[in-house]
Design an enzyme around this catalytic site. Structure first.
Site, PDB file in Angstrom:
ATOM      1  N   ASN A 257      22.441 126.036  69.414  1.00 21.47           N
ATOM      2  CA  ASN A 257      23.756 125.680  68.884  1.00 21.47           C
ATOM      3  C   ASN A 257      23.708 124.182  68.630  1.00 21.47           C
ATOM      4  O   ASN A 257      23.675 123.383  69.576  1.00 21.47           O
ATOM      5  CB  ASN A 257      24.856 126.028  69.885  1.00 21.47           C
ATOM      6  CG  ASN A 257      26.234 125.604  69.415  1.00 21.47           C
ATOM      7  OD1 ASN A 257      26.380 124.884  68.439  1.00 21.47           O
ATOM      8  ND2 ASN A 257      27.248 126.039  70.129  1.00 21.47           N
TER       9      ASN A 257
ATOM     10  N   ARG B  52      25.826 122.116  67.863  1.00 29.99           N
ATOM     11  CA  ARG B  52      26.969 121.343  68.361  1.00 29.99           C
ATOM     12  C   ARG B  52      26.833 121.037  69.851  1.00 29.99           C
ATOM     13  O   ARG B  52      27.639 120.282  70.399  1.00 29.99           O
ATOM     14  CB  ARG B  52      28.263 122.096  68.086  1.00 29.99           C
ATOM     15  CG  ARG B  52      28.515 122.261  66.582  1.00 29.99           C
ATOM     16  CD  ARG B  52      29.799 122.940  66.299  1.00 29.99           C
ATOM     17  NE  ARG B  52      30.902 122.064  66.670  1.00 29.99           N
ATOM     18  CZ  ARG B  52      32.148 122.447  66.805  1.00 29.99           C
ATOM     19  NH1 ARG B  52      32.474 123.703  66.591  1.00 29.99           N
ATOM     20  NH2 ARG B  52      33.085 121.603  67.140  1.00 29.99           N
ATOM     21  N   CYS B  53      25.832 121.618  70.498  1.00 26.77           N
ATOM     22  CA  CYS B  53      25.632 121.442  71.932  1.00 26.77           C
ATOM     23  C   CYS B  53      24.569 120.371  72.187  1.00 26.77           C
ATOM     24  O   CYS B  53      23.436 120.474  71.713  1.00 26.77           O
ATOM     25  CB  CYS B  53      25.195 122.779  72.549  1.00 26.77           C
ATOM     26  SG  CYS B  53      24.643 122.660  74.255  1.00 26.77           S
ATOM     27  N   ARG B  54      24.934 119.348  72.951  1.00 27.77           N
ATOM     28  CA  ARG B  54      24.009 118.250  73.245  1.00 27.77           C
ATOM     29  C   ARG B  54      22.759 118.744  73.960  1.00 27.77           C
ATOM     30  O   ARG B  54      21.643 118.351  73.627  1.00 27.77           O
ATOM     31  CB  ARG B  54      24.716 117.183  74.087  1.00 27.77           C
ATOM     32  CG  ARG B  54      23.832 115.975  74.393  1.00 27.77           C
ATOM     33  CD  ARG B  54      24.590 114.868  75.108  1.00 27.77           C
ATOM     34  NE  ARG B  54      25.248 115.306  76.318  1.00 27.77           N
ATOM     35  CZ  ARG B  54      24.659 115.356  77.529  1.00 27.77           C
ATOM     36  NH1 ARG B  54      23.411 115.007  77.665  1.00 27.77           N
ATOM     37  NH2 ARG B  54      25.333 115.740  78.581  1.00 27.77           N
TER      38      ARG B  54
END
Length: 113
Positions: free
Chosen positions: A7, A9-11
């Site tokens: 994902n 958007r996930c760091r």
């Protein structure tokens, strides 16, 4: 080939992918929010991770809190819930040579490289 269920958007997912890229791994990126794993694939991933389905659920997500928290679910039901709501799948998941790890922390990925 190394597969990452990712994902962007996930760091933690981005950090895990960066580790794979730094190791010059041949990477297959699966954006699991757009292309969720099938229930059969999820069951296989859970087996490779050697965890229960509940351990793969992101329990802080609002979808979980509103619809599933505090209720009894069989393993098959949990797998179905994650398939229908891929946002509930813990990430990132990295698979290589029949082994899998969660990239939490991202350095976990080095265990299978």
């Amino acid at each position: 080939m190394t597969t990452i269920y990712h994902n962007n958007r996930c760091r933690k997912s981005r950090e895990t992918l960066a580790i794979l890229e730094d190791k010059n791994e041949e990477i297959q990126i699966v954006n699991y929010l757009e292309t969720p794993p099938t229930e059969k694939e999820l069951a296989g991933i859970i087996k490779l991770l050697d965890i229960s389905p509940l351990e793969l659920v992101r329990k802080n997500e609002q979808i979980w809190k509103d619809n599933y928290k505090g209720k009894e679910h069989s393993d098959a039901e949990l797998i179905s819930i994650m398939h229908q709501n891929p946002k509930l799948i813990e990430r990132p998941i990295v698979i290589k040579n029949g082994k899998a790890v969660l990239g939490r922390p991202p350095e976990n990925v080095t265990k299978i490289l």
